[in-house]
Design an enzyme around this catalytic site. Structure first.
Site, PDB file in Angstrom:
ATOM      1  N   CYS A 166       0.880  -1.106   0.037  1.00  0.00           N
ATOM      2  CA  CYS A 166      -0.019  -0.006   0.081  1.00  0.00           C
ATOM      3  C   CYS A 166       0.845   1.218  -0.113  1.00  0.00           C
ATOM      4  CB  CYS A 166      -0.870   0.099   1.120  1.00  0.00           C
ATOM      5  SG  CYS A 166      -2.112  -1.522   1.429  1.00  0.00           S
ATOM      6  N   ARG A 218       5.160  -0.033  -6.472  1.00  0.00           N
ATOM      7  CA  ARG A 218       5.013  -0.710  -4.925  1.00  0.00           C
ATOM      8  C   ARG A 218       4.132  -1.719  -5.301  1.00  0.00           C
ATOM      9  NH1 ARG A 218       7.056   1.876  -0.610  1.00  0.00           N
ATOM     10  NH2 ARG A 218       5.598   1.040   0.785  1.00  0.00           N
ATOM     11  N   TRP A 272      -3.132  -2.592  -1.318  1.00  0.00           N
ATOM     12  CA  TRP A 272      -2.758  -3.875  -1.780  1.00  0.00           C
ATOM     13  C   TRP A 272      -3.527  -5.003  -0.845  1.00  0.00           C
ATOM     14  CZ3 TRP A 272       1.042  -7.668   0.025  1.00  0.00           C
ATOM     15  CH2 TRP A 272       1.573  -8.613  -1.016  1.00  0.00           C
ATOM     16  N   ASN A 280      -1.602   2.079   6.169  1.00  0.00           N
ATOM     17  CA  ASN A 280      -0.661   1.134   5.793  1.00  0.00           C
ATOM     18  C   ASN A 280      -0.623   0.280   7.061  1.00  0.00           C
ATOM     19  OD1 ASN A 280      -0.453   2.128   3.270  1.00  0.00           O
ATOM     20  ND2 ASN A 280       1.643   2.745   3.377  1.00  0.00           N
ATOM     21  N   GLY A 281      -0.296  -1.294   6.724  1.00  0.00           N
ATOM     22  CA  GLY A 281       0.068  -2.060   7.753  1.00  0.00           C
ATOM     23  C   GLY A 281      -1.211  -2.975   8.191  1.00  0.00           C
ATOM     24  N   GLU A 294      19.903 -16.345  -6.795  1.00  0.00           N
ATOM     25  CA  GLU A 294      19.406 -15.119  -7.012  1.00  0.00           C
ATOM     26  C   GLU A 294      18.620 -15.154  -8.442  1.00  0.00           C
ATOM     27  OE1 GLU A 294      18.536 -12.455  -5.629  1.00  0.00           O
ATOM     28  OE2 GLU A 294      18.566 -10.954  -7.245  1.00  0.00           O
ATOM     29  N   LYS A 318      14.838 -14.515  -9.264  1.00  0.00           N
ATOM     30  CA  LYS A 318      14.658 -13.326 -10.529  1.00  0.00           C
ATOM     31  C   LYS A 318      13.526 -14.150 -11.343  1.00  0.00           C
ATOM     32  CE  LYS A 318      15.508 -10.170  -8.913  1.00  0.00           C
ATOM     33  NZ  LYS A 318      16.108  -9.846  -7.936  1.00  0.00           N
ATOM     34  N   GLU A 371       9.812 -14.388  -9.807  1.00  0.00           N
ATOM     35  CA  GLU A 371       9.268 -13.370  -9.256  1.00  0.00           C
ATOM     36  C   GLU A 371       8.734 -12.620 -10.635  1.00  0.00           C
ATOM     37  OE1 GLU A 371      11.530 -10.260  -6.341  1.00  0.00           O
ATOM     38  OE2 GLU A 371      12.830 -11.062  -7.794  1.00  0.00           O
ATOM     39  N   HIS A 427      22.901 -35.518  -4.431  1.00  0.00           N
ATOM     40  CA  HIS A 427      22.225 -35.736  -3.266  1.00  0.00           C
ATOM     41  C   HIS A 427      20.682 -35.695  -3.567  1.00  0.00           C
ATOM     42  CE1 HIS A 427      26.011 -35.862  -1.350  1.00  0.00           C
ATOM     43  NE2 HIS A 427      26.472 -34.833  -1.569  1.00  0.00           N
ATOM     44  N   LYS A 441       7.016  -4.033  -3.268  1.00  0.00           N
ATOM     45  CA  LYS A 441       8.431  -3.590  -3.297  1.00  0.00           C
ATOM     46  C   LYS A 441       9.104  -3.521  -1.977  1.00  0.00           C
ATOM     47  CE  LYS A 441      12.341  -1.974  -4.772  1.00  0.00           C
ATOM     48  NZ  LYS A 441      13.230  -3.153  -5.562  1.00  0.00           N
TER      49      LYS A 441
HETATM   50  C1  F6R Z   1      13.768  -9.629  -4.838  1.00  0.00           C
HETATM   51  C2  F6R Z   1      13.151  -8.636  -4.073  1.00  0.00           C
HETATM   52  C3  F6R Z   1      13.035  -8.994  -2.368  1.00  0.00           C
HETATM   53  C4  F6R Z   1      13.720  -8.126  -1.708  1.00  0.00           C
HETATM   54  C5  F6R Z   1      13.366  -8.214  -0.175  1.00  0.00           C
HETATM   55  C6  F6R Z   1      14.059  -7.661   0.884  1.00  0.00           C
HETATM   56  O1  F6R Z   1      13.867  -9.155  -6.086  1.00  0.00           O
HETATM   57  O2  F6R Z   1      13.257  -7.353  -4.164  1.00  0.00           O
HETATM   58  O3  F6R Z   1      13.400 -10.298  -2.443  1.00  0.00           O
HETATM   59  O4  F6R Z   1      15.180  -8.132  -1.734  1.00  0.00           O
HETATM   60  O5  F6R Z   1      12.195  -8.355   0.310  1.00  0.00           O
HETATM   61  O6  F6R Z   1      14.193  -6.125   0.784  1.00  0.00           O
HETATM   62  P1  F6R Z   1      14.961  -5.109   1.350  1.00  0.00           P
HETATM   63  O7  F6R Z   1      16.235  -5.234   0.562  1.00  0.00           O
HETATM   64  O8  F6R Z   1      14.360  -3.924   1.031  1.00  0.00           O
HETATM   65  O9  F6R Z   1      15.097  -5.400   2.850  1.00  0.00           O
END
Ligand code: F6R
Length: 620
Positions: free
Chosen positions: A2, A27, A74, A100-101, A494, A498, A501, A517, A615
């Site tokens: 949000c 976001r 959201w 928010n929250g 990673e 990606k 996601e 294994h 985000k």
């Molecule tokens: C992946 C991504 C999330 C953040 C995670 C931590 O692309 O964006 O996995 O890396 O939510 O977020 P921060 O770094 O803001 O604590």
């Protein structure tokens, strides 16, 4: 996640509110709404879907109201719908709130409010806030003294309302009876004030304010802000005034623009040579093989006595931490461990004065990471931060730290923050290493090579077209394996993250050595293994792993060091320049980011707004 924006001042509020909501679109959200306060009345407009839908509705009845609040929602409590979209109002339409929250005790509050005659319009937890405010304000209005109805004190009612809430919140409220002010409160969900000339702004994220304000103030937990056209006052819940530091907002408008790229994600992937160089700027002394980290000056002495480092983080930041673990142990000679912050907070971590806990976070607002550092502080550990967003909560709550200086990361899928975090971890390894046993010769080599990385990154980026072709070739795969060893095992995680996601394809990251294994059972002609295998100390081991996969009919897409002709004969290959082993993840991750991006393009997804993702994860 949000988003909140609010405005009170000298011009029609709706212009900034719509623009601010657009700046927060990255976001992720499912609905949006605005409440405007004009001539003693609150008018709300809401829309399901994009802010553009809301804008269309607003255009039908433009308003000259000079105060308003707005929100992108959201869904958490109640499905995405117009009625669940914020702002929410009370029974009489005298107060409006955005939030928010999560209000954890909203069920009890709602039930009690219902019994007292309040009618609810939505399924949200937020609506209880509006009704509680209504109740507190009318309680004050009723308490007559000498037969006279007392003036309603919005602020007192607001504090009385807050005291009934359990959970996490960033709240902004306005009331018809006090149109000259807006009230805001924060507990575990960020809010930032923007200071203008005869106008004040508020937002859940500073990026909403870019272009409109030059100075900002972050609210801390358990603070409230009273904001009006002429300025603001920040207070504690017991009405004590707090002096707040005003910080410059240095980002310019282009950060929130695509600048010719199809998506923010692609723009940010291509920004990496610059963001990496920015992370190093002024922090290397190449001739002495040392790093200069100004943010750690105040804890320099204490750092000399540290014998253990625990890094806490989530998602992509967790993956950079795993690379950091190898760097710190190999070059700083310090025992290092990495914990997912969401797990760490529920353990009984053994920490002492000789342990440094480092939080890595792009946003500096991740609830799990924040909880982890609070726990670490409680236990007496030195708590440091590697954070991108200047002035964010984690940056403020750590004892000291180093900023990443990657600039705002708008794409939900994190890319440039990862490589900037690695830059800081390499600098930290150099800094701590030279305090301990790292030789001048090795220190100089690392420093020299770090300075070459932006140029090498540029070279990797020139292969974008070739990577796009490979993405086209493999876009229909139902499943990917990502494999790497040592410094590039975190990169395997990673790469898999990606593609999950943004392209929504199941993918798993493993250390290559773990294949036999169990996971090797997955291999047949339908599986593509993305293998990260630069010429490093584990190259031969990776080659054996690759042969085992090829022998079972599996396909290989390899990330290899320039000139590796042997691999080119056996697999599809993307090349990266030769560098120090510890720095290879910085180059190898770029093809992984681009591959995920182009697979998602091929599959036709909305890359900057991946489904179900936010985000910044400010709730647990
Ligand atoms: C992946 C991504 C999330 C953040 C995670 C931590 O692309 O964006 O996995 O890396 O939510 O977020 P921060 O770094 O803001 O604590």
């Amino acid at each position: 996640m949000c988003g909140i924006v609010g405005y009170i001042g000298k011009r029609p509020a709706q212009d900034f509110l719509l623009e601010g909501l657009k700046r927060l679109e990255y976001r992720g959200y499912d609905s949006a709404g605005i409440a405007l306060l004009d001539n003693g009345k609150i008018k709300t407009v809401k829309a399901l879907g994009k802010v553009a839908e809301l804008q269309l509705k607003m255009e039908r009845s433009t308003s000259s109201a000079m105060a308003g609040i707005a929100h992108t929602r959201w869904a958490t409590h109640g499905k995405p719908s117009e009625k669940n979209a914020h702002p929410h109002i009370d029974c009489k339409g005298d107060v409006a709130v955005v939030h928010n929250g999560i209000i954890e005790n909203y069920r009890e509050l709602k039930e009690a409010l219902g019994k007292r005659g309040h009618a609810f319009r939505s399924e949200t937890d937020t609506e209880v806030i509006a009704h509680l405010l209504e109740e507190e304000m009318s309680a004050q209005g009723r308490s007559a003294s000498g037969g006279k109805i007392r003036e309603v004190d919005f602020e007192k009612a607001f504090v009385a309302m807050l005291k009934q809430l359990k959970g996490a919140y960033g709240i902004v409220a306005m009331a018809t009876k006090n149109p000259e002010i807006m009230l805001a409160a924060r507990l575990s969900s960020p809010l930032v004030l923007g200071i203008g000339q005869e106008e004040m702004f508020i937002a859940s994220d500073a990026s909403a304010l870019v272009g409109d304000v030059k100075r900002i103030v972050y609210l801390d937990d358990n603070e409230i802000a009273v904001i009006g056209k002429e300025g603001y006052v920040v207070k504690t819940l017991s009405s004590r005034k707090r002096e707040k530091e005003e910080l410059p907002l240095e980002w310019n408008k282009t950060v929130a623009e695509h600048s010719g790229y199809a998506h923010f994600m692609l723009k940010e992937i291509f920004e990496q040579p610059k963001s990496f160089a920015d992370a190093l700027r002024g922090r290397l002394i190449p001739g002495e093989g040392k790093a200069r980290l100004g943010g750690l000056r105040t804890v320099e002495k204490r750092l000399r006595s540290i014998n253990r480092i625990v890094i806490v983080s989530c998602g992509t930041s967790y993956h950079s931490a795993l690379v950091g673990e190898y760097m710190l142990e190999e070059y700083a000679g310090i025992k290092a461990e990495v914990e997912m912050a969401s797990e760490f907070r529920y353990r009984k971590p053994l920490l002492d004065k000789k342990t440094a806990v480092i939080a890595i976070s792009q946003s500096g607002e991740t609830a799990d990471t924040l909880a982890a550092i609070r726990e670490a502080k409680e236990k007496g550990a030195l708590v440091l931060g590697i954070v991108n967003v200047v002035g964010s909560t984690i940056a403020r709550e750590t004892d000291a730290g180093v900023y990443c200086h990657a600039g705002p990361e708008i794409s939900v899928a994190s890319t440039k923050a990862f490589t900037s975090q690695l830059a800081i971890l390499a600098l930290l390894s150099l800094y701590l290493g030279r305090q301990r046993g790292l030789t001048l010769v090795m220190g100089k080599r690392i420093a020299k090579e770090l300075l070459q990385i932006p140029k090498y990154m540029e070279r990797v980026l020139t292969q974008a077209k070739a990577i796009k072709k490979l993405a086209k070739k493999y876009a229909k795969q139902a499943h990917y394996l990502y494999l790497g060893r040592k410094y590039n095992y975190p990169n395997a995680l990673e790469g898999a993250l990606k593609i999950k996601e943004i392209a929504y394809v199941p993918a798993q990251g493993y250390p290559t050595g773990e294949m036999k294994h169990g996971p090797i059972a997955l291999i047949d002609a339908s599986v593509v293994s993305v293998m990260i295998m630069p010429k490093d100390s584990v190259y031969e081991k990776n080659v054996s792993g690759m042969e085992e996969i090829l022998a079972r009919g599996g396909k290989i897409l390899a990330i290899a060091t320039d000139g590796d002709a042997m691999l080119a004969k056996k697999a599809d290959v993307i090349f990266i320049p030769k560098t120090l082993e510890m720095l290879t993840p910085l180059l190898a991750v770029i093809p992984l980011q681009l591959f995920a991006y182009y697979v998602a393009v091929e599959r036709g997804y909305d890359i900057d707004k991946p489904r179900n993702l936010a985000k910044s994860v400010t709730v647990e």
